[in-house]
Design a protein around this motif. Structure first.
Motif, PDB file in Angstrom:
ATOM      1  N   ALA A   1      62.524 -22.181   8.222  1.00  0.00           N
ATOM      2  CA  ALA A   1      61.294 -22.206   7.424  1.00  0.00           C
ATOM      3  C   ALA A   1      60.933 -20.793   6.972  1.00  0.00           C
TER       4      ALA A   1
ATOM      5  N   LEU B   1      63.261 -19.947   4.088  1.00  0.00           N
ATOM      6  CA  LEU B   1      63.029 -20.728   2.868  1.00  0.00           C
ATOM      7  C   LEU B   1      61.634 -20.509   2.294  1.00  0.00           C
ATOM      8  N   GLY B   2      60.779 -19.825   3.050  1.00  0.00           N
ATOM      9  CA  GLY B   2      59.419 -19.629   2.566  1.00  0.00           C
ATOM     10  C   GLY B   2      58.615 -20.910   2.574  1.00  0.00           C
ATOM     11  N   LEU B   3      58.843 -21.746   3.590  1.00  0.00           N
ATOM     12  CA  LEU B   3      58.111 -22.998   3.717  1.00  0.00           C
ATOM     13  C   LEU B   3      57.171 -22.925   4.920  1.00  0.00           C
TER      14      LEU B   3
ATOM     15  N   TYR C   1      66.497 -26.986   0.815  1.00  0.00           N
ATOM     16  CA  TYR C   1      65.379 -27.821   0.358  1.00  0.00           C
ATOM     17  C   TYR C   1      65.776 -29.279   0.117  1.00  0.00           C
TER      18      TYR C   1
ATOM     19  N   ARG D   1      62.031 -36.635  -5.296  1.00  0.00           N
ATOM     20  CA  ARG D   1      62.635 -35.704  -6.261  1.00  0.00           C
ATOM     21  C   ARG D   1      61.599 -34.694  -6.715  1.00  0.00           C
ATOM     22  N   LEU D   2      61.157 -33.888  -5.782  1.00  0.00           N
ATOM     23  CA  LEU D   2      60.070 -32.947  -6.008  1.00  0.00           C
ATOM     24  C   LEU D   2      60.400 -31.668  -5.261  1.00  0.00           C
ATOM     25  N   PRO D   3      59.706 -30.593  -5.608  1.00  0.00           N
ATOM     26  CA  PRO D   3      59.826 -29.410  -4.759  1.00  0.00           C
ATOM     27  C   PRO D   3      59.485 -29.792  -3.314  1.00  0.00           C
TER      28      PRO D   3
ATOM     29  N   ALA E   1      57.801 -28.826  -0.782  1.00  0.00           N
ATOM     30  CA  ALA E   1      56.440 -28.875  -0.250  1.00  0.00           C
ATOM     31  C   ALA E   1      55.678 -30.084  -0.765  1.00  0.00           C
ATOM     32  N   GLN E   2      56.017 -30.548  -1.952  1.00  0.00           N
ATOM     33  CA  GLN E   2      55.276 -31.661  -2.538  1.00  0.00           C
ATOM     34  C   GLN E   2      55.876 -33.026  -2.202  1.00  0.00           C
TER      35      GLN E   2
END
Lengths: 335, 435
Positions: free
Chosen positions: B205, B208-210, B279, B323-325, B327-328
């Motif tokens: 994390a 990946l910057g999550l 991701y 099928r989204l970034p 985080a979303q």
């Protein structure tokens, strides 16, 4: 390479002498030292070109670049726009209105729509980590990451490296402190990867609440005390406190933050006497950096960073353009 | 018309409730098991009125009971329905599923429990057992009518993927539920610590910057609930645990004699945080894929009995939700059709004995839910599974019966699968010979 640094005033032939083996520039992670070297060497040549009266080149003539920004940006977008135009490309700016979930739903659709217009290169900024890579899977053109969430901002790290290399003559062996809001910073992540790859030593200085968990596993030294952390460093990289990404309380107040982590002359005195001060901008004066320090013309290279930004972006655009169909090579300026 | 008596011959009978593992036959009549054993008369003596089913030496065990399934009906039928989920379950060897109450509307009233039961009777090929919400609308504020809901057929109580965060409310729910000896199932995640997190808090994390969900978010809520158990005499099932510290807490609580059980989902013992890769939203799930040490801790906890139940945590999502970034994207992995082979991986790699694994899928959940099924015994429901233990195959998302395809296992090589699934004496799934 060293010759071009010693005598960068050689604008006669800024053509790519080495190739960059990647179709996209999505991050610094995964690039080799050789890749980074190629990008920096190529950027170096454009610095002098950009200082000349006649700045126009034609290597990207007839090419279309779309700057697709899902997040507000003035400096990065302008920098990419200038870079594209100076290489002779047609540059279109698209700012996609932002409203959390909505834009995510349209991300892939937007990519497919734009792809149908046959752009040659896309520069994308998005507020979600990984979004640019996701978009890159859906388009046929080259993609440059102009910053994705808290993940990466590769051209910023490259321009920082170019600034340092031109001032210090090298990256290897330098001691670099990255200070402030590491947790939310894509600039920090890209810089950590780049500096580690090029053999610099990296220190992170921040309160624990502004560091990602397990940050020490990224090959860096962690400090929570500015004075200790800044001791003997060659480079001081300040980061912007990203208050817009704060979910919850990370520091008690900006006043307290400046007291302990804001860069002022006293804290700076612990660094080497010739240490450079850098900041990716935009600065929060009085929060992470003291105005006097920021404007200190002997130490601060903040404006130089902006200048290097255009050169680096020209190099990135041109090196990625090599992978486009019908690439004819660079036409030297003035011909 | 189908004959009432069926004889399953030439089977390897596996009954985890009694430890039975023997070659033999099993006889059912109507919807019940009549007899079983190695000495059960050979097929010739049943000629005429009995249908003979030759198991060809494959395993015959009680049908699997999956305690944790989101069927999405009512409200999100484009993701899954009771009918499609039940077909997927049957193909996975599952004869009973517990349906999570996080639908739209939330299953928090008697009429809604009855609705699920009715829809299941009309459309589902396996048994669908409704779980009801502990709090109205799963809002975590007001208790539902636990007793009446139980009478209407709710087999367990949970706010599904939402933790009951309010300690006072949780205490009262445990305390009140003990009146009727009801089972509460908790999603152990302290919401204030997990808020905004999208994957395990850790090295990956950070890179990946999550935003991360820390392991302590799970342990803190679990340990709180264990304290509450001590003062309430309640019965608690910690739905899906994923960290070493959580299992230690459960071990200590069990030693003290508290009525706590623990569950785990296959993704927490078959994947780790590195499977998020770059991701991959199909690997976005709660509890999140943890570090390798925690993955191993799940395996250890199954082996030593700390984990009582393995359930799929089947959470169907449509492509637009994934099928989204990262985080979303929505959380969730589908699992009905991969529950058995992923669990069998632990047998094939020598981590856990076969009967112990099957107990986590049959008699243990049956005991918690107070079901008659989950065992091979005369008089028990004829809910059966004939499965191939060894044949290797490759997971292929195109072949899923589930409406949703959000599985991180596409392409994974696994061994063993359901050959025939029997609910109440009737075959509801039979695998066609492939290749």
């Amino acid at each position: 390479m060293s010759a071009s640094r010693a005598n960068p005033a050689d604008p006669a032939a800024p053509r790519p002498t080495a190739t960059f083996p990647h179709r996209h520039l999505l991050g610094i992670e995964g690039l080799s030292a050789q890749d980074i070297q190629v990008l920096l060497d190529h950027s170096d040549r454009y610095v002098e070109l950009n200082r000349a009266v006649e700045k126009k080149q034609s290597s990207l003539r007839g090419r279309t670049i779309i700057n697709l920004f899902f997040e507000n940006s003035t400096r990065t977008r302008t920098s990419f726009e200038l870079a594209g135009k100076r290489l002779g490309a047609d540059v279109i700016n698209m700012s996609v209105a932002t409203s959390s979930v909505k834009k995510g739903e349209t991300l892939i659709d937007t990519a497919i729509t734009l792809n149908a217009m046959h752009p040659d290169l896309l520069v994308v900024r998005h507020q979600d980590s990984g979004a640019v890579a996701l978009l890159a899977q859906k388009v046929g053109c080259g993609v440059i990451n102009g910053g994705d969430g808290s993940h990466e901002h590769p051209t910023q790290a490259l321009l920082d490296a170019l600034t340092i290399r031109r001032r210090k003559g090298r990256l290897e062996g330098l001691l670099v402190a990255i200070c402030g809001d590491i947790l939310h910073s894509r600039v920090a992540r890209s810089n950590i990867h780049l500096l580690n790859t090029m053999g610099a030593r990296v220190r992170l200085i921040a309160p624990p609440t502004l560091l990602p968990a397990y940050a020490e596993r990224m090959g860096v030294e962690i400090y929570h005390d500015m004075r200790k952390g800044l001791t003997d460093v060659d480079i001081v990289m300040m980061l912007r406190l990203q208050m817009e990404r704060f979910h919850g309380s990370f520091v008690p107040s900006t006043r307290e933050y400046f007291h302990f982590y804001g860069l002022d002359h006293d804290k700076l005195s612990f660094a080497k006497s010739d240490a450079l001060i850098m900041h990716p901008g935009p600065m929060n004066r009085g929060i992470e950096i003291d105005t006097e320090v920021a404007d200190d013309i002997h130490r601060s290279v903040i404006h130089e960073q902006v200048e290097m930004g255009v050169a680096v972006r020209m190099a990135c655009l041109e090196l990625l353009a090599q992978h486009l169909p019908n690439w004819r090579g660079t036409t030297p300026p003035g011909m | 018309m189908a004959r009432r008596r069926k004889l399953y011959t030439n089977a390897r009978l596996l009954d985890p409730a009694t430890g039975l593992d023997v070659k033999g036959a099993l006889l059912t009549e109507g919807d019940r098991i009549v007899d079983l054993g190695p000495k059960l008369a050979t097929s010739s003596s049943f000629a005429g009125d009995t249908e003979i089913i030759d198991c060809q030496g494959h395993c015959l065990c009680p049908g699997l009971i999956d305690m944790h399934v989101w069927l999405r009906e009512p409200g999100a039928e484009h993701q899954e329905t009771i009918a499609t989920g039940a077909r997927a379950a049957a193909a996975g060897g599952i004869t009973s599923v517990v349906a999570m109450p996080n639908t739209d509307p939330v299953i928090d009233e008697v009429a809604l429990v009855e609705f699920i039961a009715r829809r299941a009777a009309d459309t589902a090929v396996v048994r669908v057992l409704p779980a009801a919400a502990v709090t109205r609308g799963t809002k975590g504020e007001e208790m539902t009518e636990l007793g009446l809901l139980a009478q209407a057929g709710a087999v367990a109580f949970t706010d599904g993927d939402r933790a009951i965060a309010n300690a006072r409310l949780m205490r009262r729910a445990l305390s009140y539920a003990s009146t009727f000896d009801l089972l509460l199932m908790q999603h152990c995640e302290e919401p204030s610590l997990a808020k905004g997190g999208v994957m395990n808090e850790g090295e990956v994390a950070a890179r990946l910057g999550l935003a991360g969900i820390p392991a302590i978010a799970e342990t803190i809520l679990l340990e709180r609930d264990i304290r509450l158990l001590e003062v309430t005499n309640g019965r608690l099932h910690a739905s899906h645990l994923s960290t070493r510290d959580s299992f230690d807490a459960v071990r200590r609580a069990k030693l003290r004699g508290l009525r706590i059980t623990a569950g785990a989902a296959p993704h927490n013992f078959s994947l780790n945080e590195y499977d998020v890769g770059d991701y991959r939203t199909f690997a976005k799930v709660k509890p999140p894929l943890r570090v390798e040490e925690d993955r191993k801790a799940v395996v250890d906890a199954i082996a030593d009995g700390t984990i009582d139940v393995i359930s799929s945590a089947h959470a169907p999502q449509d492509p637009e939700s994934k099928r989204l970034p990262f985080a979303q994207a929505e959380f969730g992995i589908i699992g009905l059709e991969t529950l058995l082979p992923l669990t069998l991986e632990l047998y094939h790699n020598g981590s856990v004995p076969l009967l112990k694994l099957l107990a986590c899928l049959t008699c243990n959940p049956a005991k918690l839910l107070k079901l008659e099924s989950g065992r091979l015994a005369p008089g028990a429901p004829a809910d059966l599974l004939v499965f191939d233990l060894d044949t290797p195959w490759r997971v292929d998302e195109k072949k899923f019966r589930s409406k949703a395809k959000n599985s991180p296992y596409d392409g994974r090589r696994v061994q063993g699968h359901a050959l025939r699934t029997v609910v109440g004496g009737e075959t509801v799934f039979q695998r066609k010979r492939e290749g």
